[in-house]
Design a protein around this motif. Sequence first.
Motif, PDB file in Angstrom:
ATOM      1  N   SER A  42       0.841  -1.176   0.002  1.00  0.00           N
ATOM      2  CA  SER A  42       0.025   0.061  -0.235  1.00  0.00           C
ATOM      3  C   SER A  42       0.936   1.335  -0.072  1.00  0.00           C
ATOM      4  O   SER A  42       1.920   1.033   0.093  1.00  0.00           O
ATOM      5  CB  SER A  42      -1.043   0.014   1.238  1.00  0.00           C
ATOM      6  OG  SER A  42      -0.155   0.350   2.600  1.00  0.00           O
TER       7      SER A  42
ATOM      8  N   ALA B  41      -7.880  -5.219  -9.974  1.00  0.00           N
ATOM      9  CA  ALA B  41      -6.484  -5.216 -10.579  1.00  0.00           C
ATOM     10  C   ALA B  41      -6.188  -6.242 -11.545  1.00  0.00           C
ATOM     11  O   ALA B  41      -5.008  -6.180 -12.438  1.00  0.00           O
ATOM     12  CB  ALA B  41      -5.524  -5.485  -9.386  1.00  0.00           C
TER      13      ALA B  41
ATOM     14  N   PHE C  13      -7.793  -2.399  -4.270  1.00  0.00           N
ATOM     15  CA  PHE C  13      -7.459  -3.262  -5.455  1.00  0.00           C
ATOM     16  C   PHE C  13      -7.647  -4.579  -5.006  1.00  0.00           C
ATOM     17  O   PHE C  13      -7.037  -5.255  -4.246  1.00  0.00           O
ATOM     18  CB  PHE C  13      -6.027  -3.079  -5.954  1.00  0.00           C
ATOM     19  CG  PHE C  13      -5.989  -1.428  -6.314  1.00  0.00           C
ATOM     20  CD1 PHE C  13      -6.151  -1.230  -7.777  1.00  0.00           C
ATOM     21  CD2 PHE C  13      -4.992  -0.589  -5.657  1.00  0.00           C
ATOM     22  CE1 PHE C  13      -6.166   0.029  -8.258  1.00  0.00           C
ATOM     23  CE2 PHE C  13      -4.779   0.820  -6.066  1.00  0.00           C
ATOM     24  CZ  PHE C  13      -5.371   1.008  -7.544  1.00  0.00           C
TER      25      PHE C  13
ATOM     26  N   CYS D 249      -5.636  -9.680  -6.596  1.00  0.00           N
ATOM     27  CA  CYS D 249      -4.333  -9.151  -6.617  1.00  0.00           C
ATOM     28  C   CYS D 249      -3.396 -10.530  -6.820  1.00  0.00           C
ATOM     29  O   CYS D 249      -2.305 -10.408  -6.945  1.00  0.00           O
ATOM     30  CB  CYS D 249      -3.559  -8.360  -5.662  1.00  0.00           C
ATOM     31  SG  CYS D 249      -4.157  -6.671  -5.778  1.00  0.00           S
TER      32      CYS D 249
ATOM     33  N   ASP E 241      -0.026  -5.757 -10.686  1.00  0.00           N
ATOM     34  CA  ASP E 241       0.710  -4.732 -10.217  1.00  0.00           C
ATOM     35  C   ASP E 241       0.993  -3.458 -11.434  1.00  0.00           C
ATOM     36  O   ASP E 241       1.044  -2.617 -11.292  1.00  0.00           O
ATOM     37  CB  ASP E 241       2.184  -5.104  -9.682  1.00  0.00           C
ATOM     38  CG  ASP E 241       2.969  -5.671 -10.801  1.00  0.00           C
ATOM     39  OD1 ASP E 241       2.408  -6.813 -11.348  1.00  0.00           O
ATOM     40  OD2 ASP E 241       4.171  -5.590 -11.019  1.00  0.00           O
TER      41      ASP E 241
ATOM     42  N   ASN F 255      -1.491  -3.167 -13.910  1.00  0.00           N
ATOM     43  CA  ASN F 255      -2.816  -2.539 -14.087  1.00  0.00           C
ATOM     44  C   ASN F 255      -2.852  -1.538 -12.890  1.00  0.00           C
ATOM     45  O   ASN F 255      -3.338  -0.382 -13.250  1.00  0.00           O
ATOM     46  CB  ASN F 255      -3.632  -3.473 -14.052  1.00  0.00           C
ATOM     47  CG  ASN F 255      -3.859  -4.354 -15.191  1.00  0.00           C
ATOM     48  OD1 ASN F 255      -3.650  -4.016 -16.143  1.00  0.00           O
ATOM     49  ND2 ASN F 255      -4.201  -5.774 -15.001  1.00  0.00           N
ATOM     50  N   ILE F 256      -2.430  -1.781 -11.586  1.00  0.00           N
ATOM     51  CA  ILE F 256      -2.564  -0.704 -10.447  1.00  0.00           C
ATOM     52  C   ILE F 256      -1.592   0.486 -10.844  1.00  0.00           C
ATOM     53  O   ILE F 256      -1.960   1.489 -10.653  1.00  0.00           O
ATOM     54  CB  ILE F 256      -1.801  -1.454  -9.035  1.00  0.00           C
ATOM     55  CG1 ILE F 256      -2.848  -2.673  -8.721  1.00  0.00           C
ATOM     56  CG2 ILE F 256      -1.662  -0.575  -8.170  1.00  0.00           C
ATOM     57  CD1 ILE F 256      -2.530  -3.414  -7.811  1.00  0.00           C
ATOM     58  N   ARG F 257      -0.508   0.246 -11.313  1.00  0.00           N
ATOM     59  CA  ARG F 257       0.381   1.393 -11.647  1.00  0.00           C
ATOM     60  C   ARG F 257      -0.280   2.352 -12.820  1.00  0.00           C
ATOM     61  O   ARG F 257      -0.004   3.324 -12.649  1.00  0.00           O
ATOM     62  CB  ARG F 257       1.799   0.784 -12.118  1.00  0.00           C
ATOM     63  CG  ARG F 257       2.910   1.898 -12.618  1.00  0.00           C
ATOM     64  CD  ARG F 257       4.063   1.251 -12.656  1.00  0.00           C
ATOM     65  NE  ARG F 257       4.134   0.411 -13.726  1.00  0.00           N
ATOM     66  CZ  ARG F 257       4.564  -1.180 -13.927  1.00  0.00           C
ATOM     67  NH1 ARG F 257       4.879  -1.426 -12.739  1.00  0.00           N
ATOM     68  NH2 ARG F 257       4.561  -1.908 -15.122  1.00  0.00           N
TER      69      ARG F 257
ATOM     70  N   GLN G  74      -2.838   4.403 -11.201  1.00  0.00           N
ATOM     71  CA  GLN G  74      -2.434   5.256 -10.236  1.00  0.00           C
ATOM     72  C   GLN G  74      -1.889   6.486 -11.120  1.00  0.00           C
ATOM     73  O   GLN G  74      -2.184   7.646 -10.879  1.00  0.00           O
ATOM     74  CB  GLN G  74      -1.388   4.759  -9.470  1.00  0.00           C
ATOM     75  CG  GLN G  74      -1.917   4.048  -8.354  1.00  0.00           C
ATOM     76  CD  GLN G  74      -0.710   3.083  -7.543  1.00  0.00           C
ATOM     77  OE1 GLN G  74       0.297   3.074  -8.306  1.00  0.00           O
ATOM     78  NE2 GLN G  74      -0.947   2.630  -6.571  1.00  0.00           N
TER      79      GLN G  74
ATOM     80  N   TRP H  63      -4.199   3.758  -1.091  1.00  0.00           N
ATOM     81  CA  TRP H  63      -4.684   2.555  -1.967  1.00  0.00           C
ATOM     82  C   TRP H  63      -4.168   1.431  -1.217  1.00  0.00           C
ATOM     83  O   TRP H  63      -2.922   1.615  -0.321  1.00  0.00           O
ATOM     84  CB  TRP H  63      -4.178   2.784  -3.445  1.00  0.00           C
ATOM     85  CG  TRP H  63      -2.470   2.897  -3.430  1.00  0.00           C
ATOM     86  CD1 TRP H  63      -1.963   4.199  -3.419  1.00  0.00           C
ATOM     87  CD2 TRP H  63      -1.647   2.074  -3.565  1.00  0.00           C
ATOM     88  NE1 TRP H  63      -0.606   3.907  -3.655  1.00  0.00           N
ATOM     89  CE2 TRP H  63      -0.364   2.528  -3.709  1.00  0.00           C
ATOM     90  CE3 TRP H  63      -1.656   0.707  -3.594  1.00  0.00           C
ATOM     91  CZ2 TRP H  63       0.965   2.072  -3.778  1.00  0.00           C
ATOM     92  CZ3 TRP H  63      -0.521  -0.071  -3.542  1.00  0.00           C
ATOM     93  CH2 TRP H  63       0.879   0.483  -3.646  1.00  0.00           C
TER      94      TRP H  63
ATOM     95  N   MET I 112      -3.590  -3.298  -1.727  1.00  0.00           N
ATOM     96  CA  MET I 112      -3.708  -4.432  -2.526  1.00  0.00           C
ATOM     97  C   MET I 112      -4.245  -5.343  -1.629  1.00  0.00           C
ATOM     98  O   MET I 112      -3.922  -5.678  -0.503  1.00  0.00           O
ATOM     99  CB  MET I 112      -2.137  -4.798  -3.316  1.00  0.00           C
ATOM    100  CG  MET I 112      -1.461  -4.078  -4.092  1.00  0.00           C
ATOM    101  SD  MET I 112      -0.015  -4.333  -4.617  1.00  0.00           S
ATOM    102  CE  MET I 112      -0.212  -5.652  -5.578  1.00  0.00           C
TER     103      MET I 112
END
Length: 304
Positions: free
Chosen positions: A91, A216, A242, A245, A257, A259-261, A264, A277, A279
């Motif tokens: 996080s 995610a 998210f 994960c 990770d 897709n999360i990036r 963001q 945020w 995970m």
Amino acid sequence: MFLRNRLLSLNLTSFSSPPSPPTKSLSFLFSFNKTIAYSTRKRPHPKPKVSASRAAKQPLSDGARFAKTVLFVPPGVDLEEVTDEMILPGSNIVLGPYAGHSQIKEVEFVKSSGRAKDCPKDDRPEFAILGRSNVGKSSLINALVRKKEVALTSKKPGKTQLINHFLVNKSWYIVDLPGYGFARAPDAARTDWSSFTKGYFLNRETLVAALLLIDASVPPQRIDLDCANWLGRNNIPMTFVFTKCDKMKASKGKRPDENIRDFQELIRENYRQHPPWIMTSSVTGLGRDELLLHMSQLRNYWDQ
């Protein structure tokens, strides 16, 4: 330097590929291009007067400026004193002095409401959980309380149609809101969801924060970004949670990770300070304890 390196992989990689084609948005959601400031909500009280000397701002160091931009630093934590050990794993959330008891000992269903004004009228703090249909909302709730059928899961998205209140430890609520963006739902149903959910957010004084669930395992979705911007524009504190994960990279897709990036990077276009945020995975339990700790510090600060 260690603090910066810890977050480079998920926070500072540039967004190089466009998101998937936009999902049709709900009627109350819209794109928002102005910069949004993030704030932490507190129980309404008269505002104390602040002296001119206390209000004077001191220049921030590079490390503190980085922390302010990328991390969620809760009330009671000095930006200059943030260390790597204070960040919850998976996080951008810094653990502060308001974090306290986070174990869930008991949970009970209280009621389902078809209108915001029919929700429980006591003064207990609450967290609203929302997200696209099939994002794993019910699974996350069940994982948080460690009971399989507190919130019923279904293979058919869009089954939750009411505002559902669950009382935790007889002191605070988890609120399960209907999922949005289910393409097969009739327009009338989507309009009804829009109306009473918007009314809930705009009029619920006991709301501590919204937990906005983001899948995610798929690229950023326009409807999620629109929802985040609507909440931000209306000063509703939120945490991006998210989900999924644990999912492995698809044959032609990206890892969670990645897709999360990407998500963001898009969020930072609208927010001066990045919202918290974390995970999670309802399958492996990833992020469960950390999310509950985060909720405890928001709840305890709200209750001051």
